[in-house]
Scaffold this motif. Sequence first.
Motif, PDB file in Angstrom:
ATOM      1  N   CYS A   1       0.833  -1.215   0.000  1.00  0.00           N
ATOM      2  CA  CYS A   1       0.000   0.000   0.000  1.00  0.00           C
ATOM      3  C   CYS A   1       0.866   1.263   0.000  1.00  0.00           C
ATOM      4  CB  CYS A   1      -0.920  -0.022   1.214  1.00  0.00           C
ATOM      5  SG  CYS A   1      -0.060   0.312   2.745  1.00  0.00           S
ATOM      6  N   PRO A   2       0.265   2.472  -0.143  1.00  0.00           N
ATOM      7  CA  PRO A   2       1.062   3.707  -0.176  1.00  0.00           C
ATOM      8  C   PRO A   2       1.845   3.946   1.124  1.00  0.00           C
ATOM      9  CG  PRO A   2      -1.150   4.097  -1.006  1.00  0.00           C
ATOM     10  CD  PRO A   2      -1.152   2.717  -0.467  1.00  0.00           C
ATOM     11  N   ASN A   3       1.449   3.282   2.209  1.00  0.00           N
ATOM     12  CA  ASN A   3       2.177   3.425   3.478  1.00  0.00           C
ATOM     13  C   ASN A   3       3.278   2.375   3.610  1.00  0.00           C
ATOM     14  OD1 ASN A   3       2.683   4.613   5.972  1.00  0.00           O
ATOM     15  ND2 ASN A   3       1.304   3.215   7.060  1.00  0.00           N
TER      16      ASN A   3
ATOM     17  N   ILE B   1       3.017  -0.911   3.596  1.00  0.00           N
ATOM     18  CA  ILE B   1       2.615  -2.186   4.219  1.00  0.00           C
ATOM     19  C   ILE B   1       2.307  -3.194   3.106  1.00  0.00           C
ATOM     20  CG2 ILE B   1       0.946  -3.321   5.772  1.00  0.00           C
ATOM     21  CD1 ILE B   1       2.649  -1.163   7.175  1.00  0.00           C
TER      22      ILE B   1
ATOM     23  N   PHE C   1      -6.063  -5.872   3.773  1.00  0.00           N
ATOM     24  CA  PHE C   1      -5.072  -5.302   4.697  1.00  0.00           C
ATOM     25  C   PHE C   1      -5.569  -5.414   6.143  1.00  0.00           C
ATOM     26  CE2 PHE C   1      -3.659  -3.607   0.744  1.00  0.00           C
ATOM     27  CZ  PHE C   1      -2.277  -3.516   0.881  1.00  0.00           C
TER      28      PHE C   1
ATOM     29  N   ILE D   1      -3.603  -2.359  11.672  1.00  0.00           N
ATOM     30  CA  ILE D   1      -2.502  -1.521  11.146  1.00  0.00           C
ATOM     31  C   ILE D   1      -3.097  -0.272  10.488  1.00  0.00           C
ATOM     32  CG2 ILE D   1      -0.586  -1.441   9.483  1.00  0.00           C
ATOM     33  CD1 ILE D   1      -0.218  -4.443   9.930  1.00  0.00           C
ATOM     34  N   CYS D   2      -4.161  -0.463   9.746  1.00  0.00           N
ATOM     35  CA  CYS D   2      -4.782   0.665   9.031  1.00  0.00           C
ATOM     36  C   CYS D   2      -5.289   1.741   9.997  1.00  0.00           C
ATOM     37  CB  CYS D   2      -5.927   0.176   8.164  1.00  0.00           C
ATOM     38  SG  CYS D   2      -5.359  -0.777   6.757  1.00  0.00           S
TER      39      CYS D   2
ATOM     40  N   CYS E   1      -2.792   4.193  10.838  1.00  0.00           N
ATOM     41  CA  CYS E   1      -2.090   4.783   9.677  1.00  0.00           C
ATOM     42  C   CYS E   1      -2.476   6.255   9.493  1.00  0.00           C
ATOM     43  CB  CYS E   1      -2.448   3.977   8.435  1.00  0.00           C
ATOM     44  SG  CYS E   1      -1.783   4.679   6.938  1.00  0.00           S
TER      45      CYS E   1
ATOM     46  N   LEU F   1      -2.515   7.800   6.753  1.00  0.00           N
ATOM     47  CA  LEU F   1      -3.178   7.982   5.442  1.00  0.00           C
ATOM     48  C   LEU F   1      -4.608   7.426   5.429  1.00  0.00           C
ATOM     49  CD1 LEU F   1      -0.176   6.823   3.212  1.00  0.00           C
ATOM     50  CD2 LEU F   1      -0.885   9.162   3.668  1.00  0.00           C
ATOM     51  N   ILE F   2      -5.099   7.095   6.614  1.00  0.00           N
ATOM     52  CA  ILE F   2      -6.377   6.355   6.693  1.00  0.00           C
ATOM     53  C   ILE F   2      -7.530   7.047   5.941  1.00  0.00           C
ATOM     54  CG2 ILE F   2      -7.012   7.334   8.967  1.00  0.00           C
ATOM     55  CD1 ILE F   2      -8.183   4.487   9.571  1.00  0.00           C
TER      56      ILE F   2
ATOM     57  N   CYS G   1      -7.513   6.455   2.317  1.00  0.00           N
ATOM     58  CA  CYS G   1      -7.455   5.058   1.884  1.00  0.00           C
ATOM     59  C   CYS G   1      -8.708   4.242   2.223  1.00  0.00           C
ATOM     60  CB  CYS G   1      -6.231   4.415   2.531  1.00  0.00           C
ATOM     61  SG  CYS G   1      -5.825   2.808   1.868  1.00  0.00           S
ATOM     62  N   LEU G   2      -9.269   4.492   3.400  1.00  0.00           N
ATOM     63  CA  LEU G   2     -10.415   3.665   3.833  1.00  0.00           C
ATOM     64  C   LEU G   2     -11.722   4.451   3.732  1.00  0.00           C
ATOM     65  CD1 LEU G   2      -8.185   1.764   4.843  1.00  0.00           C
ATOM     66  CD2 LEU G   2      -9.448   1.502   6.956  1.00  0.00           C
TER      67      LEU G   2
ATOM     68  N   ARG H   1      -9.708  -2.311   4.228  1.00  0.00           N
ATOM     69  CA  ARG H   1      -9.208  -2.001   2.881  1.00  0.00           C
ATOM     70  C   ARG H   1      -8.931  -3.280   2.094  1.00  0.00           C
ATOM     71  NH1 ARG H   1      -8.290   2.168  -1.096  1.00  0.00           N
ATOM     72  NH2 ARG H   1      -8.265   0.629  -2.747  1.00  0.00           N
TER      73      ARG H   1
HETATM   74  S1  SF4 Z   1      -4.841   2.657   5.509  1.00  0.00           S
HETATM   75 FE1  SF4 Z   1      -3.928   0.631   5.574  1.00  0.00          FE
HETATM   76  S2  SF4 Z   1      -3.808   0.005   3.448  1.00  0.00           S
HETATM   77 FE2  SF4 Z   1      -4.191   2.184   3.469  1.00  0.00          FE
HETATM   78  S3  SF4 Z   1      -2.198   3.136   3.329  1.00  0.00           S
HETATM   79 FE3  SF4 Z   1      -2.650   2.969   5.479  1.00  0.00          FE
HETATM   80  S4  SF4 Z   1      -1.821   1.012   6.131  1.00  0.00           S
HETATM   81 FE4  SF4 Z   1      -1.891   1.011   3.918  1.00  0.00          FE
END
Ligand code: SF4
Length: 512
Positions: A374-376, A378, A400, A404-405, A408, A410-411, A414-415, A427
């Motif tokens: 993913c962009p992070n 993972i 994913f 972890i998300c 994150c 960037l949540i 992304c979600l 995700r």
């Molecule tokens: S939200 Fe989850 S899948 Fe999306 S970038 Fe972050 S860690 Fe990766």
Amino acid sequence: MMGKNSGQIDVFNSMIYEKLIPKDHLLVKIDTIIDFSFAYDMLKDCYKDLGRKSKDPAMMLKICLLEYLYNLSYIEVVSRIKTDVAFRWFLGLNIDDNTPDDTTISHFRIKRLGEKRFHNFFNEIVRKCIERDLVKTKRFIIDSTDVAANVNYPSSKKLLCNAFRKLTKEIRKFNADLAENQLEAFETAIEEEHAKNEKVNVNRYSEIANKHLEYLYLKTYDELQTNEKYRESFGLLHDLIDQYTNNKKDKIVSTVDPDARVAHKSPGNVKRGYKNHIIVDEESEIILSSVQTPFNVGDEKKLVELVDQVEENFEIKPEELSADKVYGTIDNRSNLKDRNIVANIQFYNENSREIKIFGIKEFNISKDLERVTCPNGITTEKYTILKDKKRNQPMKSFKFDKKICLACTLIDQCLRKTKNGKSYIVRKVDISTRYDAILDGLDRAKTEEFRQAYNKRYKVERRFATMVRKHGLRRCRYLKLVGAKIHITLANIACNIIRMVNLLDPSHLAMP
Ligand code: SF4
């Protein structure tokens, strides 16, 4: 039985032709390059062994070609043959020979040739281009253009009324009273409806028409089993009622040409009629194959068919194929990859998406399609195999870890959130099991070779422009899909022949 011209233009006529026809006349060049005697073999099955001698089939084929080379109607071409010495010479006629009339030409085109033999004619010309080594196999280009049907397009309500009148016209042939009664009853019902309501929509028209159609079905059941023309008009009205009642996407737009279809070429740009899908050799610009469809058939659906046809008919395939973004489906890309053909097909720009959530392109997918990062940064290897219902093909759904998300940064990019907005949805990244072809395409799109190849697509547009300007492609001369196929194939043939002359004789600069 098949008739053949003696092929002998007498000495007197030869002298006249030699004096009057310039050596660089287009028809002289075509005659030097192409031997039309293949027509005898191609058409031998169309003639009986006995009976009256027909007109020479090679001559008749040339007449059909003259119509499209000079963009003449079949009535105009007859007049030109009478007065134009170059036309007469090209057809192997002496000055005082009788010329075929327009009815004979029309009969030859529809009854003798038909769609399949025109297609063979097209292939024969392409074969000659290949024999002359004009066609290279480095890179082919695919595209399509619109060809309008030769009809006017009435409103939906008028269309239904026209279909009803067409039906009663057929009924009149076997039961005049029934036809009159039904037409009167239908028109009265419509008038009454208008008297009751200020506005009457097409669905109400459909209901009224349907009531009459059900009655006619019972009343004329026996006739429907045997009378093909009546069954055809009955079916047309039935299909029209069905399209309005069930709001069908595949819409009939004319009762005169019920095969023509309507679709948007671009937003706000509606086209009605047919499409000419072609594949051309980039270097020579020779059209190698063509498929003709109603206008609402998507371009991307014809890519494989066009490549197949070229391979089957001429045993050639390109190293590369260039096409517009619309052709870049997974099915097309994977098909080309399996054939070892490099796809020069651009991807759609996804920046216009309203909700900015990371799309599949923001994720890094391994070449073996076993891992997604993913962009992070993972990486997940967890996936389940699901069925892509649209394509009826398997796909991998990577997942994913939600824990972890949730941590994150960037949540929000992304979600997606659940409906109540209190939580996030896990995700997932769904990829086709043939996503390898997309990855190849993305790599290819970054190269200079791709840029150069993609910029050459104007060459196919140039073929279309020539056919529209010089060979009357833009509007069909004949009705229904079978007529559109003949019209489009003849325009393609004329275009190829001119191209062939240009390539073999570059001094002829006046030609397109
Ligand atoms: S939200 Fe989850 S899948 Fe999306 S970038 Fe972050 S860690 Fe990766």
